[in-house]
Enzyme design. Structure first.
Site, PDB file in Angstrom:
ATOM      1  N   THR A  19      42.937  26.991  41.704  1.00  0.00           N
ATOM      2  CA  THR A  19      43.947  27.203  40.699  1.00  0.00           C
ATOM      3  C   THR A  19      45.261  26.044  41.330  1.00  0.00           C
ATOM      4  O   THR A  19      45.649  25.303  40.772  1.00  0.00           O
ATOM      5  CB  THR A  19      44.881  28.207  40.379  1.00  0.00           C
ATOM      6  OG1 THR A  19      43.722  29.078  39.459  1.00  0.00           O
ATOM      7  CG2 THR A  19      45.794  28.121  39.472  1.00  0.00           C
ATOM      8  N   SER A  63      36.741  28.438  42.232  1.00  0.00           N
ATOM      9  CA  SER A  63      36.101  29.319  43.319  1.00  0.00           C
ATOM     10  C   SER A  63      35.105  30.316  42.807  1.00  0.00           C
ATOM     11  O   SER A  63      34.050  30.380  43.588  1.00  0.00           O
ATOM     12  CB  SER A  63      37.354  30.185  44.068  1.00  0.00           C
ATOM     13  OG  SER A  63      37.613  31.325  43.029  1.00  0.00           O
ATOM     14  N   THR A  92      41.592  31.443  44.358  1.00  0.00           N
ATOM     15  CA  THR A  92      41.974  33.087  44.668  1.00  0.00           C
ATOM     16  C   THR A  92      40.673  34.166  44.412  1.00  0.00           C
ATOM     17  O   THR A  92      40.660  34.986  45.074  1.00  0.00           O
ATOM     18  CB  THR A  92      43.140  33.667  44.009  1.00  0.00           C
ATOM     19  OG1 THR A  92      42.973  33.639  42.468  1.00  0.00           O
ATOM     20  CG2 THR A  92      44.267  32.730  44.431  1.00  0.00           C
ATOM     21  N   ASP A  93      39.742  33.732  43.439  1.00  0.00           N
ATOM     22  CA  ASP A  93      38.725  34.502  43.058  1.00  0.00           C
ATOM     23  C   ASP A  93      38.051  35.050  44.086  1.00  0.00           C
ATOM     24  O   ASP A  93      37.447  35.989  44.427  1.00  0.00           O
ATOM     25  CB  ASP A  93      38.085  34.378  41.807  1.00  0.00           C
ATOM     26  CG  ASP A  93      38.902  34.429  40.625  1.00  0.00           C
ATOM     27  OD1 ASP A  93      39.522  35.413  40.480  1.00  0.00           O
ATOM     28  OD2 ASP A  93      38.788  33.532  39.459  1.00  0.00           O
TER      29      ASP A  93
END
Length: 175
Positions: A19, A63, A92-93
């Site tokens: 992101t 990700s 972030t995932d």
């Protein structure tokens, strides 16, 4: 103030997508975000840092699409780099998964003496309310203060070793 060019002081920033690097579509009728130049470049231009740095791209993926092969390529890029301090911008995932992969990989190769910090953003750097500047700033501080050989995750004002990093999937907050 002079900027050191010693590779021990220089920081390598590695883009992997996520992101933080998403940008508005460049094509007409486009509805999905696209990856462009590393957000790190824009953030560092605003910061005008007093340290030397290099920016590289390992890959540009969401990700959730990052594979162990991608992680291996990232580890190889970091291992071959002359810089001992590395910040990886990541989605972030699966950021914690990649941090743990690098933690394991560091014991097997040239990553042993590298300090690696992974960070990202919940909202693209292009957004005015993005958390990217704070997260990157925390990563810059962490990579300079952490002991050599550390692999850390920094998000939401929290810095944790890879093996201790967790995320509350209901709130999205890193702990």
């Amino acid at each position: 103030m002079s900027i050191s060019t010693d590779d021990n002081d220089k920081i390598l920033f590695v883009q992997t997508g996520g992101t933080i690097d998403k940008d508005y579509p460049r094509s007409t009728g486009g509805y999905a975000f696209e990856f462009g130049e590393p957000a790190t470049i824009r953030l560092l231009d605003r910061l005008q840092p007093s340290f030397a740095y290099t920016v590289a791209t390992a890959f540009q993926k969401d990700s959730l699409e990052v594979t162990d092969q991608d992680r291996e390529e990232l580890a190889t890029l970091i291992g071959k780099a002359s810089e001992s301090r590395v910040i990886v911008t990541h989605g972030t995932d699966t950021m914690i998964d990649t941090a743990k992969y690098l933690q394991l990989a560091k014991n097997e190769r040239l990553l042993k003496h590298k300090t690696i910090v992974l960070t990202g953003a919940m909202r693209p750097e292009r957004f005015s309310n993005s958390d990217a500047p704070l997260n990157l700033g925390a990563a810059i501080a962490a990579v300079q203060l952490a002991p050599a050989g550390s692999v850390l995750v920094t998000m939401h004002g929290v810095v944790r070793p890879a093996q201790e990093a967790t995320r509350d999937m209901e709130t999205g907050q890193f702990k």
